[in-house]
Design a protein around this motif. Sequence first.
Motif, PDB file in Angstrom:
ATOM      1  N   LYS A  26       0.836  -1.203   0.000  1.00  0.00           N
ATOM      2  CA  LYS A  26       0.000   0.000   0.000  1.00  0.00           C
ATOM      3  C   LYS A  26       0.872   1.255   0.000  1.00  0.00           C
ATOM      4  CE  LYS A  26      -3.678   2.401   2.405  1.00  0.00           C
ATOM      5  NZ  LYS A  26      -4.591   2.443   3.535  1.00  0.00           N
ATOM      6  N   LYS A  27       1.938   1.257   0.790  1.00  0.00           N
ATOM      7  CA  LYS A  27       2.851   2.405   0.831  1.00  0.00           C
ATOM      8  C   LYS A  27       3.477   2.631  -0.545  1.00  0.00           C
ATOM      9  CE  LYS A  27       7.352   3.914   2.338  1.00  0.00           C
ATOM     10  NZ  LYS A  27       7.648   4.400   1.008  1.00  0.00           N
ATOM     11  N   LEU A  31       2.393   1.613  -3.511  1.00  0.00           N
ATOM     12  CA  LEU A  31       1.357   2.058  -4.460  1.00  0.00           C
ATOM     13  C   LEU A  31       1.027   3.531  -4.243  1.00  0.00           C
ATOM     14  CD1 LEU A  31      -0.942  -1.089  -4.288  1.00  0.00           C
ATOM     15  CD2 LEU A  31       0.358  -0.324  -6.298  1.00  0.00           C
ATOM     16  N   THR A  32       0.975   3.948  -2.996  1.00  0.00           N
ATOM     17  CA  THR A  32       0.715   5.365  -2.680  1.00  0.00           C
ATOM     18  C   THR A  32       1.861   6.240  -3.168  1.00  0.00           C
ATOM     19  OG1 THR A  32      -0.627   4.721  -0.781  1.00  0.00           O
ATOM     20  CG2 THR A  32       0.196   6.984  -0.811  1.00  0.00           C
ATOM     21  N   ASP A  33       3.092   5.767  -3.003  1.00  0.00           N
ATOM     22  CA  ASP A  33       4.251   6.513  -3.513  1.00  0.00           C
ATOM     23  C   ASP A  33       4.163   6.696  -5.029  1.00  0.00           C
ATOM     24  OD1 ASP A  33       5.277   6.637  -0.938  1.00  0.00           O
ATOM     25  OD2 ASP A  33       6.787   5.065  -1.270  1.00  0.00           O
ATOM     26  N   LEU A  60       1.426   6.704  -6.878  1.00  0.00           N
ATOM     27  CA  LEU A  60       0.340   7.641  -7.163  1.00  0.00           C
ATOM     28  C   LEU A  60       0.771   9.078  -6.897  1.00  0.00           C
ATOM     29  CD1 LEU A  60      -2.526   7.438  -8.221  1.00  0.00           C
ATOM     30  CD2 LEU A  60      -3.329   7.270  -5.867  1.00  0.00           C
ATOM     31  N   GLN A  61       1.491   9.300  -5.817  1.00  0.00           N
ATOM     32  CA  GLN A  61       1.991  10.647  -5.516  1.00  0.00           C
ATOM     33  C   GLN A  61       2.973  11.125  -6.575  1.00  0.00           C
ATOM     34  OE1 GLN A  61       3.480  10.201  -1.509  1.00  0.00           O
ATOM     35  NE2 GLN A  61       1.503  10.736  -0.603  1.00  0.00           N
ATOM     36  N   HIS A 115       1.071  12.192  -9.642  1.00  0.00           N
ATOM     37  CA  HIS A 115       0.485  13.515  -9.440  1.00  0.00           C
ATOM     38  C   HIS A 115       1.558  14.600  -9.509  1.00  0.00           C
ATOM     39  CE1 HIS A 115      -3.119  11.492  -7.269  1.00  0.00           C
ATOM     40  NE2 HIS A 115      -3.245  11.472  -8.578  1.00  0.00           N
ATOM     41  N   GLU A 125      -1.673   4.918 -13.529  1.00  0.00           N
ATOM     42  CA  GLU A 125      -2.496   5.590 -12.516  1.00  0.00           C
ATOM     43  C   GLU A 125      -3.795   4.820 -12.274  1.00  0.00           C
ATOM     44  OE1 GLU A 125      -4.192  10.004 -11.355  1.00  0.00           O
ATOM     45  OE2 GLU A 125      -3.630   9.623 -13.441  1.00  0.00           O
ATOM     46  N   VAL A 129      -2.963   1.508 -10.426  1.00  0.00           N
ATOM     47  CA  VAL A 129      -2.600   1.722  -9.024  1.00  0.00           C
ATOM     48  C   VAL A 129      -3.836   2.051  -8.195  1.00  0.00           C
ATOM     49  CG1 VAL A 129      -1.354   3.268  -7.459  1.00  0.00           C
ATOM     50  CG2 VAL A 129      -0.196   2.320  -9.471  1.00  0.00           C
ATOM     51  N   LYS A 130      -4.696   2.912  -8.709  1.00  0.00           N
ATOM     52  CA  LYS A 130      -5.930   3.234  -7.982  1.00  0.00           C
ATOM     53  C   LYS A 130      -6.777   1.988  -7.778  1.00  0.00           C
ATOM     54  CE  LYS A 130      -6.361   8.107  -9.232  1.00  0.00           C
ATOM     55  NZ  LYS A 130      -7.109   9.100 -10.025  1.00  0.00           N
ATOM     56  N   LEU A 147      -5.247  -0.131  -5.047  1.00  0.00           N
ATOM     57  CA  LEU A 147      -5.460   0.459  -3.724  1.00  0.00           C
ATOM     58  C   LEU A 147      -6.902   0.230  -3.223  1.00  0.00           C
ATOM     59  CD1 LEU A 147      -3.416   3.750  -4.049  1.00  0.00           C
ATOM     60  CD2 LEU A 147      -3.027   1.928  -2.372  1.00  0.00           C
TER      61      LEU A 147
END
Length: 113
Positions: free
Chosen positions: A7-8, A10-12, A14-15, A18, A103, A106-107, A110
């Motif tokens: 999760k971390k 995948l969040t990285d 996505l960030q 962005h 993107e 990954v979403k 998540l």
Amino acid sequence: MTSVEQKKLLTDILQAIHSIDEHLEGRRIFDEYRSNKTKRRAVERELEIIGEAINRLLKLDSNINISHSRLIVDLRNKVIHAYDNVNDIVIWNVIMKYVPLLEVEVKTLLVQQ
């Protein structure tokens, strides 16, 4: 099911995606990108982060559903290790073709947790 580490990562990713949009100021204009060294380097750094995160994800789960994962990791390696031979057209192609799909994937990953 994704772990906390997945999760971390995948969040990285996505960030970083962005951040690419922020560096490009919401515009996808190749000539602006190509003529601005700071913008190119910032985008390349985000692609490095994405590639490293995907590489780590693949070590945790080699079957993770991310299209073109190997291509993105290979691009990361090229940007880092062959920085003097980075092709702006290749980077742009990744931004336009692979990053939007990444993107979405990954979403989706998540949400599936």
